[in-house]
Design a protein around this motif. Structure first.
Motif, PDB file in Angstrom:
ATOM      1  N   ARG A  71       0.836  -1.198   0.000  1.00  0.00           N
ATOM      2  CA  ARG A  71       0.000   0.000   0.000  1.00  0.00           C
ATOM      3  C   ARG A  71       0.871   1.248   0.000  1.00  0.00           C
ATOM      4  NH1 ARG A  71      -4.615  -1.530   4.555  1.00  0.00           N
ATOM      5  NH2 ARG A  71      -5.453  -3.368   3.465  1.00  0.00           N
ATOM      6  N   PRO A  72       0.429   2.269  -0.691  1.00  0.00           N
ATOM      7  CA  PRO A  72       1.214   3.518  -0.690  1.00  0.00           C
ATOM      8  C   PRO A  72       1.160   4.181   0.682  1.00  0.00           C
ATOM      9  CG  PRO A  72      -0.897   3.843  -1.790  1.00  0.00           C
ATOM     10  CD  PRO A  72      -0.773   2.367  -1.530  1.00  0.00           C
ATOM     11  N   ALA A  73       2.168   4.960   0.976  1.00  0.00           N
ATOM     12  CA  ALA A  73       2.210   5.678   2.249  1.00  0.00           C
ATOM     13  C   ALA A  73       1.055   6.664   2.316  1.00  0.00           C
ATOM     14  CB  ALA A  73       3.540   6.411   2.401  1.00  0.00           C
ATOM     15  N   MET A  74       0.474   6.782   3.499  1.00  0.00           N
ATOM     16  CA  MET A  74      -0.635   7.704   3.690  1.00  0.00           C
ATOM     17  C   MET A  74      -0.109   9.139   3.752  1.00  0.00           C
ATOM     18  SD  MET A  74      -2.836   5.627   6.576  1.00  0.00           S
ATOM     19  CE  MET A  74      -4.232   6.756   6.454  1.00  0.00           C
ATOM     20  N   THR A  75      -0.771  10.012   3.047  1.00  0.00           N
ATOM     21  CA  THR A  75      -0.380  11.429   3.028  1.00  0.00           C
ATOM     22  C   THR A  75      -1.501  12.229   3.675  1.00  0.00           C
ATOM     23  OG1 THR A  75      -1.278  11.562   0.785  1.00  0.00           O
ATOM     24  CG2 THR A  75       1.089  11.200   1.006  1.00  0.00           C
ATOM     25  N   LEU A  76      -1.535  12.195   4.980  1.00  0.00           N
ATOM     26  CA  LEU A  76      -2.662  12.791   5.703  1.00  0.00           C
ATOM     27  C   LEU A  76      -2.737  14.306   5.536  1.00  0.00           C
ATOM     28  CD1 LEU A  76      -2.392  10.750   9.019  1.00  0.00           C
ATOM     29  CD2 LEU A  76      -3.918  10.343   7.083  1.00  0.00           C
ATOM     30  N   ALA A  77      -1.609  14.960   5.334  1.00  0.00           N
ATOM     31  CA  ALA A  77      -1.621  16.423   5.238  1.00  0.00           C
ATOM     32  C   ALA A  77      -1.390  16.910   3.821  1.00  0.00           C
ATOM     33  CB  ALA A  77      -0.559  17.002   6.169  1.00  0.00           C
ATOM     34  N   ALA A  78      -1.600  16.027   2.842  1.00  0.00           N
ATOM     35  CA  ALA A  78      -1.266  16.390   1.464  1.00  0.00           C
ATOM     36  C   ALA A  78      -2.081  17.563   0.944  1.00  0.00           C
ATOM     37  CB  ALA A  78      -1.466  15.178   0.562  1.00  0.00           C
ATOM     38  N   HIS A  79      -3.322  17.721   1.454  1.00  0.00           N
ATOM     39  CA  HIS A  79      -4.180  18.769   0.899  1.00  0.00           C
ATOM     40  C   HIS A  79      -3.954  20.123   1.564  1.00  0.00           C
ATOM     41  CE1 HIS A  79      -6.232  17.219   4.426  1.00  0.00           C
ATOM     42  NE2 HIS A  79      -6.941  18.336   4.472  1.00  0.00           N
ATOM     43  N   PHE A  80      -3.085  20.158   2.584  1.00  0.00           N
ATOM     44  CA  PHE A  80      -2.787  21.437   3.223  1.00  0.00           C
ATOM     45  C   PHE A  80      -1.661  22.130   2.459  1.00  0.00           C
ATOM     46  CE2 PHE A  80      -4.665  19.142   6.821  1.00  0.00           C
ATOM     47  CZ  PHE A  80      -5.553  20.101   7.296  1.00  0.00           C
ATOM     48  N   PRO A  81      -1.801  23.418   2.209  1.00  0.00           N
ATOM     49  CA  PRO A  81      -0.713  24.123   1.514  1.00  0.00           C
ATOM     50  C   PRO A  81       0.505  24.256   2.419  1.00  0.00           C
ATOM     51  CG  PRO A  81      -2.405  25.677   2.229  1.00  0.00           C
ATOM     52  CD  PRO A  81      -2.954  24.302   2.473  1.00  0.00           C
ATOM     53  N   GLU A  82       1.677  24.155   1.855  1.00  0.00           N
ATOM     54  CA  GLU A  82       2.895  24.303   2.645  1.00  0.00           C
ATOM     55  C   GLU A  82       3.055  25.756   3.064  1.00  0.00           C
ATOM     56  OE1 GLU A  82       6.383  22.797   0.861  1.00  0.00           O
ATOM     57  OE2 GLU A  82       5.591  20.766   0.561  1.00  0.00           O
ATOM     58  N   ARG A  83       3.506  25.952   4.301  1.00  0.00           N
ATOM     59  CA  ARG A  83       3.702  27.300   4.814  1.00  0.00           C
ATOM     60  C   ARG A  83       5.120  27.428   5.349  1.00  0.00           C
ATOM     61  NH1 ARG A  83      -0.412  30.764   3.229  1.00  0.00           N
ATOM     62  NH2 ARG A  83      -2.462  29.802   3.638  1.00  0.00           N
ATOM     63  N   THR A  84       5.731  28.549   5.107  1.00  0.00           N
ATOM     64  CA  THR A  84       7.033  28.820   5.697  1.00  0.00           C
ATOM     65  C   THR A  84       6.830  29.363   7.104  1.00  0.00           C
ATOM     66  OG1 THR A  84       7.100  31.114   4.935  1.00  0.00           O
ATOM     67  CG2 THR A  84       7.920  29.411   3.420  1.00  0.00           C
ATOM     68  N   GLU A  85       7.907  29.403   7.884  1.00  0.00           N
ATOM     69  CA  GLU A  85       7.781  29.934   9.243  1.00  0.00           C
ATOM     70  C   GLU A  85       7.435  31.417   9.217  1.00  0.00           C
ATOM     71  OE1 GLU A  85      10.361  30.330  13.380  1.00  0.00           O
ATOM     72  OE2 GLU A  85      10.818  28.732  11.945  1.00  0.00           O
ATOM     73  N   VAL A  86       7.918  32.133   8.217  1.00  0.00           N
ATOM     74  CA  VAL A  86       7.573  33.554   8.105  1.00  0.00           C
ATOM     75  C   VAL A  86       6.077  33.717   7.886  1.00  0.00           C
ATOM     76  CG1 VAL A  86       7.866  35.628   6.703  1.00  0.00           C
ATOM     77  CG2 VAL A  86       9.856  34.205   7.273  1.00  0.00           C
ATOM     78  N   GLU A  87       5.509  32.888   7.018  1.00  0.00           N
ATOM     79  CA  GLU A  87       4.065  32.959   6.789  1.00  0.00           C
ATOM     80  C   GLU A  87       3.293  32.591   8.046  1.00  0.00           C
ATOM     81  OE1 GLU A  87       3.288  31.880   2.149  1.00  0.00           O
ATOM     82  OE2 GLU A  87       4.105  30.273   3.398  1.00  0.00           O
ATOM     83  N   TRP A  88       3.791  31.581   8.778  1.00  0.00           N
ATOM     84  CA  TRP A  88       3.097  31.188  10.018  1.00  0.00           C
ATOM     85  C   TRP A  88       3.087  32.340  11.007  1.00  0.00           C
ATOM     86  CZ3 TRP A  88       4.708  31.147  15.053  1.00  0.00           C
ATOM     87  CH2 TRP A  88       3.826  30.569  15.970  1.00  0.00           C
ATOM     88  N   ARG A  89       4.204  33.048  11.123  1.00  0.00           N
ATOM     89  CA  ARG A  89       4.277  34.174  12.048  1.00  0.00           C
ATOM     90  C   ARG A  89       3.259  35.255  11.675  1.00  0.00           C
ATOM     91  NH1 ARG A  89       8.997  34.841  15.207  1.00  0.00           N
ATOM     92  NH2 ARG A  89      10.355  33.019  15.121  1.00  0.00           N
ATOM     93  N   GLU A  90       3.106  35.492  10.385  1.00  0.00           N
ATOM     94  CA  GLU A  90       2.139  36.500   9.950  1.00  0.00           C
ATOM     95  C   GLU A  90       0.701  36.055  10.231  1.00  0.00           C
ATOM     96  OE1 GLU A  90       3.115  36.966   5.865  1.00  0.00           O
ATOM     97  OE2 GLU A  90       4.856  38.285   6.233  1.00  0.00           O
ATOM     98  N   LEU A  91       0.430  34.765  10.018  1.00  0.00           N
ATOM     99  CA  LEU A  91      -0.905  34.246  10.318  1.00  0.00           C
ATOM    100  C   LEU A  91      -1.177  34.306  11.828  1.00  0.00           C
ATOM    101  CD1 LEU A  91      -0.910  31.116   7.961  1.00  0.00           C
ATOM    102  CD2 LEU A  91      -2.343  33.160   7.722  1.00  0.00           C
ATOM    103  N   ALA A  92      -0.166  33.964  12.630  1.00  0.00           N
ATOM    104  CA  ALA A  92      -0.334  34.019  14.080  1.00  0.00           C
ATOM    105  C   ALA A  92      -0.584  35.447  14.542  1.00  0.00           C
ATOM    106  CB  ALA A  92       0.902  33.452  14.772  1.00  0.00           C
ATOM    107  N   ALA A  93       0.143  36.401  13.955  1.00  0.00           N
ATOM    108  CA  ALA A  93      -0.053  37.800  14.324  1.00  0.00           C
ATOM    109  C   ALA A  93      -1.469  38.262  13.996  1.00  0.00           C
ATOM    110  CB  ALA A  93       0.976  38.672  13.604  1.00  0.00           C
ATOM    111  N   ALA A  94      -2.004  37.801  12.889  1.00  0.00           N
ATOM    112  CA  ALA A  94      -3.372  38.185  12.509  1.00  0.00           C
ATOM    113  C   ALA A  94      -4.382  37.694  13.551  1.00  0.00           C
ATOM    114  CB  ALA A  94      -3.704  37.620  11.134  1.00  0.00           C
TER     115      ALA A  94
END
Length: 570
Positions: A7-30
């Motif tokens: 069986r192929p490996a499960m990709t549970l988070a495949a549909h989530f867009p990749e985020r950089t740490e800089v983007e995460w910081r901006e989302l957290a600030a919002a």
């Protein structure tokens, strides 16, 4: 033979867009800025900084942990640096379920010990002395124990030699018995304020030279934790005490590897489950480093750890919440790989436990082990970036505090010259401030208090005689319990608790603000009562008088005193 398709490996988070740490910081600030007034938003760096959490001992928790650029090897259980466990966990007996018994009535203790062993407990812990079982009654209390099946350990503050001799006499009845004689001269001197006497150690170790499953020494660090030491300082004092015992035993001609084998640690487990897990992992790492430095064979360097739900976190009022704290502490001790775990009964502050509270105590860890399946994996938190980072920080803090104790001349001198007491005093002062302003909340005591609670009725424990310089237990909830006691004394004199009229003012979120005021008063055992409806209708922010005084109220509380002119909390 039919081969199942791969069986192929499960990709549970495949549909989530990749985020950089800089983007995460901006989302957290919002998200952070949604709750701030317009025009007062924080930048990304400041928003992330506002999400950090400070832990005692100078530790700090970041809101996000990511894979380090150059991660250190995780290691494996049973090998240096022993962070991941002293050995692989046995899925059938993942840890030793160890129940404490301290009822001075030998017959009662004997019955309770047997009941516990018949219902899932795997080892027995007797507390001996003025505040526990008399040394002469140890044999009677353990009369029904199958010594080849259940290890037995003892502890004592004021009668350690007598307790160890009494247990040794019992364990000698069976060649297959195991346990620990509980000698801890530093712990005894710390708790009673007496002098440290290391003389009994060497004789006890030699006496057990042909009894490999019986150990002589328990470093009981709870004496420092219960007195108020931070988690890191408690473990640093434990390591310093262990080192002092090794030095003494070596000076008495005991082989250092043999001395190392005899030492077991008893430490506090707190309701901060991840800090507890990281602390046990860090203690094993530091103690293994000590073993390495003195030439102990690698296979023997793993620290034996007995974790006990910390007495400092237990509350007298709304004692049922202690079950929740114990559950978190037990879970943390399991994550951290404790060899043995003891859960104090939820009513332990009120006095000697009942059959029911002992049952709840043992079942707390039995249910966690057998139904949550947390015990089926060795070091289940290993590899989690937060846990690994926190383990590193705790280990560094332990080593730094340990070095300070060593510079003071070792743990014995540090006790005598006040270094230990000063560090504990500093930790208590910092913690008491956080408790007083409720930035460190105590559920059921300083937050969400139970109005009209009836105190638990339990048989009292005998008091341990101590000197003025003893390290006495300092529970976090004691100050709030003193407020409750003052209100109870008032009620005994006047026939009712102190009462305060709390009107509902015409301000934003008035109902919520009134609930907050009522809860705050209930913390001190004060009855909050509704104000006169007609008078309430005429009240506004800034009023300074109220006719409720003439209607039998002991105090009149104006919600306006909690507000500034804009209606925001003062």
């Amino acid at each position: 033979m039919t081969v199942a398709p791969k069986r192929p490996a499960m990709t549970l988070a495949a549909h989530f867009p990749e985020r950089t740490e800089v983007e995460w910081r901006e989302l957290a600030a919002a998200v952070v800025n949604k709750s701030r007034p317009e025009g007062q938003g924080l930048g990304a760096a400041d928003a992330v900084a506002s999400m950090r959490t400070a832990l005692e001992g100078g530790l700090e928790v970041d809101p996000l942990y990511t894979r380090p650029a150059d991660p250190a090897p995780l290691g494996v259980p049973g090998a240096m640096p022993f962070t991941r466990g002293r050995a692989l966990r046995d899925a059938d007996v993942p840890w030793d379920v160890r129940q404490l018994h301290d009822d001075p009535d030998a017959a009662t203790t004997r019955s309770a010990v047997l009941t516990d062993l018949e219902n899932g407990v795997t080892s027995v812990w007797l507390h001996v002395g003025a505040d526990g079982v008399a040394p002469a009654d140890v044999a009677e209390a353990l009369a029904d124990v199958r010594l080849e099946l259940a290890p037995v350990v003892v502890s004592s503050w004021d009668a350690q030699v007598e307790a160890s001799d009494a247990l040794y006499a019992v364990l000698s009845r069976s060649a297959a018995s195991s346990g620990n004689l509980g000698l801890d001269p530093v712990g005894a001197a710390s708790r009673t304020g007496g002098e440290v006497d290391l003389a009994p150690l060497a004789g006890a170790v030699r006496r057990l030279s042909d009894r490999g499953e019986i150990r002589a020494v328990t470093v009981d660090a709870r004496v420092h934790g219960d007195a108020g030491a931070s988690t890191t300082d408690e473990l640093a004092f434990a390591v310093a005490t262990g080192v002092a015992y090794l030095r003494h035993l070596e000076s008495e001609g005991v082989d250092v590897a043999e001395a190392f084998r005899h030492i077991e640690f008893r430490v506090s487990a707190t309701a901060d489950q991840f800090l507890t897990a990281a602390s046990l992992r860090a203690l094993r790492r530091v103690w293994a480093r000590v073993g390495e430095s003195i030439g102990v064979p690698e296979a023997d360097r793993g620290a034996r750890i007995h974790a006990v739900t910390g007495g400092r976190m237990f509350t007298r009022d709304d004692a049922w919440t202690n079950i929740l704290r114990s559950t978190l502490a037990t879970f943390g001790a399991s994550l951290g790989g404790a060899d043995a775990i003891s859960v104090l009964p939820f009513d332990t502050v009120s006095g000697l436990p009942t059959t029911f509270s002992r049952r709840i105590a043992r079942n707390t860890q039995i249910l966690l082990a057998e139904e949550s399946n947390v015990a089926r994996v060795t070091d289940p938190a290993g590899g989690a970036w937060y846990v690994e980072s926190l383990t590193d920080e705790v280990a560094q803090a332990i080593w730094t505090a340990f070095q300070e104790v060593e510079r003071a001349g070792g743990i014995v001198d540090a006790l005598a010259n006040g270094v230990v007491a000063q560090r504990i005093s500093d930790a208590v002062a910092e913690r008491d401030t956080a408790l007083a302003n409720r930035s460190k909340p105590l559920t059921g005591v300083s937050m969400f208090p139970l109005a009209g609670e009836q105190p638990l009725e339990r048989a009292s424990r005998a008091e341990l005689p101590v000197a003025a310089n003893a390290l006495v237990p300092h529970r976090d909830s004691a100050a709030f319990e003193a407020l409750r006691d003052r209100s109870a004394a008032f009620a005994a004199e006047h026939g009712h608790a102190p009462r305060v009229a709390v009107p509902t003012l015409d301000v934003p979120r008035a109902a919520d603000r009134r609930i907050d005021a009522v809860n705050l008063l209930t913390v001190a055992g004060i009855d909050a009562v509704a104000a006169d409806a007609e008078a309430e209708a005429t009240l506004g922010v800034g009023d300074t008088a109220y006719e409720g005084v003439s209607k039998g109220m002991d105090v009149v509380a104006f919600l306006s005193s909690l507000l500034d002119e804009t209606g925001a909390p003062a």
